[in-house]
Design a protein around this motif. Structure first.
Motif, PDB file in Angstrom:
ATOM      1  N   LEU A  23       0.836  -1.210   0.000  1.00  0.00           N
ATOM      2  CA  LEU A  23       0.000   0.000   0.000  1.00  0.00           C
ATOM      3  C   LEU A  23       0.862   1.248   0.000  1.00  0.00           C
ATOM      4  O   LEU A  23       0.573   2.227  -0.705  1.00  0.00           O
ATOM      5  CB  LEU A  23      -0.921  -0.004   1.227  1.00  0.00           C
ATOM      6  N   ASP A  24       1.939   1.219   0.807  1.00  0.00           N
ATOM      7  CA  ASP A  24       2.844   2.369   0.871  1.00  0.00           C
ATOM      8  C   ASP A  24       3.505   2.602  -0.482  1.00  0.00           C
ATOM      9  O   ASP A  24       3.611   3.739  -0.950  1.00  0.00           O
ATOM     10  CB  ASP A  24       3.894   2.132   1.950  1.00  0.00           C
ATOM     11  N   GLN A  25       3.944   1.526  -1.155  1.00  0.00           N
ATOM     12  CA  GLN A  25       4.555   1.650  -2.481  1.00  0.00           C
ATOM     13  C   GLN A  25       3.562   2.183  -3.503  1.00  0.00           C
ATOM     14  O   GLN A  25       3.901   3.030  -4.347  1.00  0.00           O
ATOM     15  CB  GLN A  25       5.097   0.296  -2.922  1.00  0.00           C
ATOM     16  N   LEU A  26       2.329   1.693  -3.439  1.00  0.00           N
ATOM     17  CA  LEU A  26       1.306   2.160  -4.370  1.00  0.00           C
ATOM     18  C   LEU A  26       1.005   3.639  -4.159  1.00  0.00           C
ATOM     19  O   LEU A  26       0.812   4.390  -5.126  1.00  0.00           O
ATOM     20  CB  LEU A  26       0.031   1.328  -4.196  1.00  0.00           C
ATOM     21  N   ALA A  27       0.964   4.064  -2.873  1.00  0.00           N
ATOM     22  CA  ALA A  27       0.733   5.485  -2.598  1.00  0.00           C
ATOM     23  C   ALA A  27       1.867   6.336  -3.145  1.00  0.00           C
ATOM     24  O   ALA A  27       1.644   7.400  -3.731  1.00  0.00           O
ATOM     25  CB  ALA A  27       0.579   5.694  -1.089  1.00  0.00           C
ATOM     26  N   THR A  28       3.107   5.870  -2.989  1.00  0.00           N
ATOM     27  CA  THR A  28       4.263   6.606  -3.502  1.00  0.00           C
ATOM     28  C   THR A  28       4.214   6.726  -5.019  1.00  0.00           C
ATOM     29  O   THR A  28       4.607   7.754  -5.597  1.00  0.00           O
ATOM     30  CB  THR A  28       5.568   5.905  -3.078  1.00  0.00           C
ATOM     31  N   SER A  29       3.706   5.676  -5.672  1.00  0.00           N
ATOM     32  CA  SER A  29       3.641   5.690  -7.139  1.00  0.00           C
ATOM     33  C   SER A  29       2.439   6.459  -7.670  1.00  0.00           C
ATOM     34  O   SER A  29       2.277   6.592  -8.886  1.00  0.00           O
ATOM     35  CB  SER A  29       3.611   4.257  -7.679  1.00  0.00           C
ATOM     36  N   GLY A  30       1.582   6.964  -6.771  1.00  0.00           N
ATOM     37  CA  GLY A  30       0.488   7.826  -7.198  1.00  0.00           C
ATOM     38  C   GLY A  30      -0.884   7.203  -7.222  1.00  0.00           C
ATOM     39  O   GLY A  30      -1.841   7.844  -7.667  1.00  0.00           O
ATOM     40  N   ASP A  31      -1.041   5.961  -6.740  1.00  0.00           N
ATOM     41  CA  ASP A  31      -2.377   5.352  -6.711  1.00  0.00           C
ATOM     42  C   ASP A  31      -3.268   6.160  -5.764  1.00  0.00           C
ATOM     43  O   ASP A  31      -2.978   6.264  -4.567  1.00  0.00           O
ATOM     44  CB  ASP A  31      -2.272   3.900  -6.238  1.00  0.00           C
ATOM     45  N   PRO A  32      -4.374   6.733  -6.257  1.00  0.00           N
ATOM     46  CA  PRO A  32      -5.178   7.622  -5.407  1.00  0.00           C
ATOM     47  C   PRO A  32      -5.844   6.909  -4.236  1.00  0.00           C
ATOM     48  O   PRO A  32      -5.981   7.493  -3.152  1.00  0.00           O
ATOM     49  CB  PRO A  32      -6.223   8.191  -6.371  1.00  0.00           C
ATOM     50  N   HIS A  33      -6.266   5.659  -4.423  1.00  0.00           N
ATOM     51  CA  HIS A  33      -6.901   4.928  -3.337  1.00  0.00           C
ATOM     52  C   HIS A  33      -5.890   4.631  -2.229  1.00  0.00           C
ATOM     53  O   HIS A  33      -6.186   4.799  -1.038  1.00  0.00           O
ATOM     54  CB  HIS A  33      -7.506   3.625  -3.861  1.00  0.00           C
ATOM     55  N   ALA A  34      -4.701   4.210  -2.598  1.00  0.00           N
ATOM     56  CA  ALA A  34      -3.665   3.940  -1.609  1.00  0.00           C
ATOM     57  C   ALA A  34      -3.271   5.224  -0.880  1.00  0.00           C
ATOM     58  O   ALA A  34      -3.032   5.216   0.341  1.00  0.00           O
ATOM     59  CB  ALA A  34      -2.448   3.313  -2.275  1.00  0.00           C
ATOM     60  N   GLN A  35      -3.212   6.328  -1.593  1.00  0.00           N
ATOM     61  CA  GLN A  35      -2.857   7.599  -0.951  1.00  0.00           C
ATOM     62  C   GLN A  35      -3.879   7.990   0.101  1.00  0.00           C
ATOM     63  O   GLN A  35      -3.516   8.474   1.186  1.00  0.00           O
ATOM     64  CB  GLN A  35      -2.728   8.693  -2.012  1.00  0.00           C
ATOM     65  N   ARG A  36      -5.159   7.780  -0.187  1.00  0.00           N
ATOM     66  CA  ARG A  36      -6.196   8.117   0.799  1.00  0.00           C
ATOM     67  C   ARG A  36      -6.090   7.213   2.028  1.00  0.00           C
ATOM     68  O   ARG A  36      -6.278   7.667   3.158  1.00  0.00           O
ATOM     69  CB  ARG A  36      -7.587   8.024   0.155  1.00  0.00           C
ATOM     70  N   ILE A  37      -5.806   5.939   1.818  1.00  0.00           N
ATOM     71  CA  ILE A  37      -5.661   5.017   2.949  1.00  0.00           C
ATOM     72  C   ILE A  37      -4.491   5.449   3.832  1.00  0.00           C
ATOM     73  O   ILE A  37      -4.612   5.500   5.069  1.00  0.00           O
ATOM     74  CB  ILE A  37      -5.449   3.579   2.437  1.00  0.00           C
ATOM     75  N   LEU A  38      -3.354   5.775   3.228  1.00  0.00           N
ATOM     76  CA  LEU A  38      -2.182   6.201   4.002  1.00  0.00           C
ATOM     77  C   LEU A  38      -2.450   7.508   4.730  1.00  0.00           C
ATOM     78  O   LEU A  38      -2.025   7.692   5.880  1.00  0.00           O
ATOM     79  CB  LEU A  38      -0.970   6.338   3.091  1.00  0.00           C
ATOM     80  N   ALA A  39      -3.170   8.420   4.084  1.00  0.00           N
ATOM     81  CA  ALA A  39      -3.479   9.707   4.721  1.00  0.00           C
ATOM     82  C   ALA A  39      -4.368   9.514   5.946  1.00  0.00           C
ATOM     83  O   ALA A  39      -4.168  10.164   6.983  1.00  0.00           O
ATOM     84  CB  ALA A  39      -4.147  10.643   3.712  1.00  0.00           C
ATOM     85  N   ARG A  40      -5.353   8.631   5.848  1.00  0.00           N
ATOM     86  CA  ARG A  40      -6.227   8.372   7.002  1.00  0.00           C
ATOM     87  C   ARG A  40      -5.444   7.773   8.168  1.00  0.00           C
ATOM     88  O   ARG A  40      -5.655   8.123   9.324  1.00  0.00           O
ATOM     89  CB  ARG A  40      -7.372   7.442   6.607  1.00  0.00           C
ATOM     90  N   SER A  41      -4.539   6.863   7.870  1.00  0.00           N
ATOM     91  CA  SER A  41      -3.753   6.238   8.927  1.00  0.00           C
ATOM     92  C   SER A  41      -2.812   7.235   9.582  1.00  0.00           C
ATOM     93  O   SER A  41      -2.617   7.220  10.806  1.00  0.00           O
ATOM     94  CB  SER A  41      -2.956   5.054   8.373  1.00  0.00           C
TER      95      SER A  41
END
Length: 348
Positions: free
Chosen positions: A255-273
């Motif tokens: 999830l962290d890698q996906l957020a770094t690569s720009g996946d919007p769903h992963a970014q929202r999950i990381l932001a909430r955490s």
């Protein structure tokens, strides 16, 4: 704090017990989490100074009320202790290897799910006494957040937030009062943990699979990590008795890698955490009246997941601007060894 960080008079080589250890006792400090357990051995000299000798690792623990909780707890202690003794034998110089076989004089365990002052704490004490062959008077068993706090802040006030498989925050003020936020268990309150990241990611993946969300690389990456080719395989994986919180947590780096690569769903999950971790710290600070506390963030998730770590720092600065984010003075094993040394002094 490393294994070579505490000098002892007459120590011939840093981090290696020499053939002429000063008179003293062998003690152990355990950090028992849901994913793995660490045991650190130390030598306490007659003057009270500690020399850290070796470390070993065993499996994780679960709540003692779980059907396999007591067995997992005892196995984690015995296996990690055996591994630490094996490490000590490797580190020891000729003539001192026998120290690895010496009996423990005292030990302390910080374990996930142990509530301070509870019946579960007393149960853990009895189990540890059986596993380690020590009388209860020479043992301390408490929550891993308390040993981690003691390691991070040996003296004075501070707030520690732990984000690993689970998450919790614990703080202490200048008068020694403590307050905890979080730590209610993964079924009730996991926001900010690696478990929550993995679970939330999988939840979104199944919404992609049935058309509720637009498809992104998230679904394929997570399902591939599970070895699942279809929805039935995903459902079977998460209900497997061996999956549990650790199974979800293993997906967090993806999830962290996906957020770094720009996946919007992963970014929202990381932001909430990240926001959830800052809220834990804020709750402790408010309860203890700490306006500008030093804050340490430890645990595998917040330490190794770059998006989560950066997001937490940003949220903390917004919600508690005067807080100071600092590295910990030591870790949970250091805090456990300090408790074990106290038991040794009380016994002596």
């Amino acid at each position: 704090m490393g294994l070579d960080s505490i000098p002892v008079a007459g120590e011939p080589a840093r981090g290696r017990p020499g053939p002429f250890l000063p008179p003293g006792h062998l003690i152990a400090g355990f950090d028992a989490g849901q994913t793995h357990t660490r045991c650190r051995l130390a030598w306490v000299g007659a003057d009270g100074r500690r020399q850290q000798l070796a470390e070993g690792e065993g499996g994780g623990v679960s709540h003692l009320a779980a059907p396999d909780g007591p067995q997992l707890f005892m196995v984690a202690l015995t296996v990690s202790l055996a591994a630490a003794r094996a490490d000590l034998r490797l580190r020891a110089e000729e003539g001192s290897a026998g120290v690895a076989a010496l009996p423990l004089a005292a030990a302390a365990i910080g374990a996930s799910g142990i509530e301070h002052g509870s019946a579960v704490q007393q149960q853990g004490l009895a189990l540890a006494a059986d596993a380690l062959g020590l009388p209860p008077a020479r043992l301390a068993v408490t929550g891993d957040e308390r040993t981690a706090l003691g390691g991070a802040f040996p003296q004075g006030p501070g707030i520690l937030v732990i984000s690993g498989t689970g998450c919790i925050a614990l703080g202490r003020d200048g008068a020694g009062r403590t307050h905890r936020c979080g730590g209610w268990g993964w079924l009730l309150d996991g926001a900010g943990s690696a478990m929550d990241l993995g679970r939330d990611g999988l939840a979104l993946s199944v919404q992609m699979a049935d058309g509720r969300l637009s498809e992104t690389p998230l679904r394929a990456r997570l399902w591939q990590a599970l070895g699942a080719e279809d929805a039935q395989a995903v459902k079977a994986a998460v209900v497997d008795p061996g999956f549990g919180p650790a199974g979800f947590a293993r997906l967090a780096p993806l999830l962290d890698q996906l957020a770094t690569s720009g996946d919007p769903h992963a970014q929202r999950i990381l932001a909430r955490s990240a926001e959830a971790l800052a809220l834990l710290v804020g709750g402790v600070a408010e309860a203890l009246g700490l306006d500008d506390p030093p804050v340490c963030a430890v645990g595998g998730a917040v330490t190794h997941l770059a998006e989560l770590r950066q997001g937490f720092a940003e949220q903390l600065a917004l919600r508690l601007p005067a807080a100071r984010l600092l590295p910990p003075a030591g870790d949970a094993c250091d805090g456990a060894l300090a408790l074990a040394a106290e038991r040794l002094r009380d016994w002596g």
